[in-house]
Design a protein around this motif. Structure first.
Motif, PDB file in Angstrom:
ATOM      1  N   THR A   9       0.557  -1.206   0.116  1.00  0.00           N
ATOM      2  CA  THR A   9      -0.001   0.263  -0.036  1.00  0.00           C
ATOM      3  C   THR A   9       1.234   1.553   0.078  1.00  0.00           C
ATOM      4  O   THR A   9       1.588   1.724   0.176  1.00  0.00           O
ATOM      5  N   GLU A  10      -0.091   2.232   0.097  1.00  0.00           N
ATOM      6  CA  GLU A  10       1.436   3.811  -0.374  1.00  0.00           C
ATOM      7  C   GLU A  10       1.299   4.147   1.074  1.00  0.00           C
ATOM      8  O   GLU A  10       2.651   4.231   1.155  1.00  0.00           O
ATOM      9  N   ASP A  11       0.551   3.923   1.837  1.00  0.00           N
ATOM     10  CA  ASP A  11       0.554   3.856   4.063  1.00  0.00           C
ATOM     11  C   ASP A  11       1.833   3.278   4.152  1.00  0.00           C
ATOM     12  O   ASP A  11       3.066   3.676   4.182  1.00  0.00           O
ATOM     13  N   SER A  93       2.627   1.127  -6.110  1.00  0.00           N
ATOM     14  CA  SER A  93       1.268   0.622  -4.787  1.00  0.00           C
ATOM     15  C   SER A  93       0.212   1.276  -5.672  1.00  0.00           C
ATOM     16  O   SER A  93      -0.929   0.393  -4.891  1.00  0.00           O
ATOM     17  N   ALA A  94      -0.054   2.210  -6.321  1.00  0.00           N
ATOM     18  CA  ALA A  94      -1.250   2.681  -6.591  1.00  0.00           C
ATOM     19  C   ALA A  94      -2.227   2.707  -8.146  1.00  0.00           C
ATOM     20  O   ALA A  94      -2.922   1.801  -8.596  1.00  0.00           O
ATOM     21  N   SER A 294      -2.448   9.137   7.087  1.00  0.00           N
ATOM     22  CA  SER A 294      -2.006   8.121   6.268  1.00  0.00           C
ATOM     23  C   SER A 294      -1.728   9.082   5.093  1.00  0.00           C
ATOM     24  O   SER A 294      -2.356  10.154   5.264  1.00  0.00           O
ATOM     25  N   GLY A 296      -1.170  10.376   0.844  1.00  0.00           N
ATOM     26  CA  GLY A 296      -1.780  10.167  -0.726  1.00  0.00           C
ATOM     27  C   GLY A 296      -0.588  10.799  -1.922  1.00  0.00           C
ATOM     28  O   GLY A 296      -0.297  11.805  -1.655  1.00  0.00           O
ATOM     29  N   ARG A 300      -2.893  11.491  -5.147  1.00  0.00           N
ATOM     30  CA  ARG A 300      -4.443  10.753  -5.093  1.00  0.00           C
ATOM     31  C   ARG A 300      -4.373  11.106  -3.538  1.00  0.00           C
ATOM     32  O   ARG A 300      -4.215  10.230  -3.145  1.00  0.00           O
ATOM     33  N   PRO A 302      -5.422   9.564   0.656  1.00  0.00           N
ATOM     34  CA  PRO A 302      -5.048   8.261   0.963  1.00  0.00           C
ATOM     35  C   PRO A 302      -5.823   7.264   0.811  1.00  0.00           C
ATOM     36  O   PRO A 302      -6.884   7.164   0.600  1.00  0.00           O
ATOM     37  N   GLU A 303      -5.852   5.794   1.090  1.00  0.00           N
ATOM     38  CA  GLU A 303      -6.322   4.465   0.948  1.00  0.00           C
ATOM     39  C   GLU A 303      -6.858   4.631   2.273  1.00  0.00           C
ATOM     40  O   GLU A 303      -8.454   3.935   1.963  1.00  0.00           O
ATOM     41  N   SER A 305      -9.975   5.353   4.521  1.00  0.00           N
ATOM     42  CA  SER A 305     -10.450   6.174   5.101  1.00  0.00           C
ATOM     43  C   SER A 305     -11.490   5.718   6.324  1.00  0.00           C
ATOM     44  O   SER A 305     -11.955   5.048   5.639  1.00  0.00           O
TER      45      SER A 305
END
Length: 444
Positions: A9-11, A93-94, A294, A296, A300, A302-303, A305
């Protein structure tokens, strides 16, 4: 290692970043148009060539090799990972279409093969990636210590010359902040920029500047004497100077705190390259506050939410600190559902006590999350709004930098002159409201 065998993931990618400027630089490169020949081999390796003004930078990342993630790039950066590696991982990742599955080109495959051979057959004395990471950490620590000593000299010169004699305002302070970025101490750089802003803010700026200089001096001295501090306070100092925490490692090593966590508020900030999302939680059983961060990149969102008002049964792993607040979200045990009622709060006096207690443990703290119960918003001029106890004679001023005046008027309309429950951050400059519940439990 990457035991899950899944795309990161981006995080999780951003936990690799050494500081905020690195996150921003990586975010700028996390766009498909900057990369050619990008590809991935499962969740173990990613490669690509980043186009720029000169020859493309060849970047390859081994996520599943011996000793953990390793990076190789043809750019001259001394950062590990460099901005190209971060940008490539964020893009991967995205966006699976921009970084498709494939076979690595020769230049990437040869480096990956050498790592595999070294991991399986190197003699015990051969350096490992863990050793290399330790050396990088030691180099960074020395660089940050040199930056802290340089900043101490700058503060000493300022105080010897007198605050009023410092007419440079932004110029020299910006140069000093840039030096702290070079020293890989983004937390110190941010506080230096605050000094410049304080000097130019007008009013009783000299008193505020002296207080900020004292806090910065205390932070410098704490970092230069980390080995003499209790570990919780040392962890706080490391965070304040800008040493990033690894959420994956924290989840693997910390004792989780399971609770039904009520989402109190969610807010985003955007610096043009990276969106930072702050999610505030409160445990129903433990009563503990928690902050989830988090990110993004590349425009984009953040994943993660979690809209305010939800309740989730989950584990949290708190990061070490003198006053633990930031946490990483672990296992979720059920689907999130709306909370049936607002959480219990306190009066203005209790909010100030909570902030004071937190400030005792972390003197660099700007604000602390609190719940105000039975308060009435009182409109005022531009900087004169207050939240007053309905059953007392105490009130908290709204932070003068809280610019969402429409939100304050919505809060007033929600109240209609009646007491409401308000969540926000209480600090030395006032209270910043983030969410509210009317007596009928309707959330703002």
């Amino acid at each position: 290692m990457n035991p899950q065998g899944e795309r990161w993931t981006e995080d999780r990618v951003l936990t690799l970043t050494p500081d905020a400027p690195s996150r921003m630089a990586g975010g700028r490169l996390a766009v498909p148009g900057r990369w050619s020949g990008a590809g991935a081999r499962g969740a173990g390796a990613v490669w690509g060539e980043c186009e720029g003004g000169g020859p493309p930078c060849r970047t390859v990342v081994d996520l599943d090799g011996p000793g953990g993630p390793a990076f190789h790039c043809s750019c001259p950066s001394r950062e590990f990972p460099c901005e190209h590696a971060l940008g490539l991982l964020l893009l991967w990742s995205a966006d699976g279409e921009s970084v498709p599955e494939g076979r690595p080109p020769d230049w990437a495959g040869q480096w990956l093969d050498r790592r595999r051979r070294a991991g399986s057959g190197a003699p015990p004395s051969a350096p490992t990636d863990t050793d290399a990471a330790q050396r990088r950490a030691e180099r960074r620590s020395r660089r940050m210590a040199a930056g802290a000593r340089e900043l101490e000299q700058r503060l000493g010169d300022l105080l010897r010359g007198g605050l009023a004699a410092d007419g440079s305002e932004y110029g020299q302070w910006d140069e000093t902040a840039a030096r702290m970025v070079d020293a890989q101490a983004p937390g110190l750089a941010a506080r230096v920029r605050e000094l410049a802003a304080t000097r130019a803010s007008g009013g009783d700026w000299a008193s505020r500047l002296l207080a900020e200089c004292a806090l910065l001096h205390t932070l410098n001295q704490g970092f230069l004497r980390l080995d003499r501090l209790p570990e919780p306070l040392a962890a706080t100092v490391r965070t304040r100077v800008g040493i990033a925490a690894d959420s994956t490692a924290r989840l693997a090593s910390a004792t989780p705190v399971r609770d039904h966590w009520l989402v109190l508020a969610q807010s985003d900030s955007d610096d043009g390259h990276l969106i930072t999302r702050r999610i505030w939680l409160r445990g129903r059983n433990t009563g503990r506050m928690a902050l989830l961060l988090s990110y993004g990149a590349g425009g984009r969102p953040p994943e993660l939410s979690l809209p305010a008002g939800l309740s989730l049964d989950a584990d949290l792993a708190y990061y070490p600190a003198a006053r633990p607040l930031r946490a990483a979200l672990g296992t979720r045990y059920a689907t999130s559902e709306p909370s049936p009622a607002p959480p219990p709060g306190g009066d203005v006096r209790r909010a100030l006590e909570a902030y004071g207690e937190a400030l005792r443990d972390d003197p660099w703290l700007d604000a602390w999350p609190v719940l105000l119960d039975a308060v009435v918003p009182i409109p005022g001029p531009e900087a004169g709004w207050q939240l007053a106890d309905a059953d007392g004679d105490s009130a908290l001023p709204v932070h003068p930098r809280h610019r969402d005046r429409s939100g304050l008027w919505r809060l007033t309309a929600l109240s209609g002159g009646r007491p409401v429950t308000v969540f926000g951050e209480c600090g030395h400059q006032g209270f910043t409201p983030l969410s509210a519940w009317a007596p009928e439990c309707v959330q703002l």
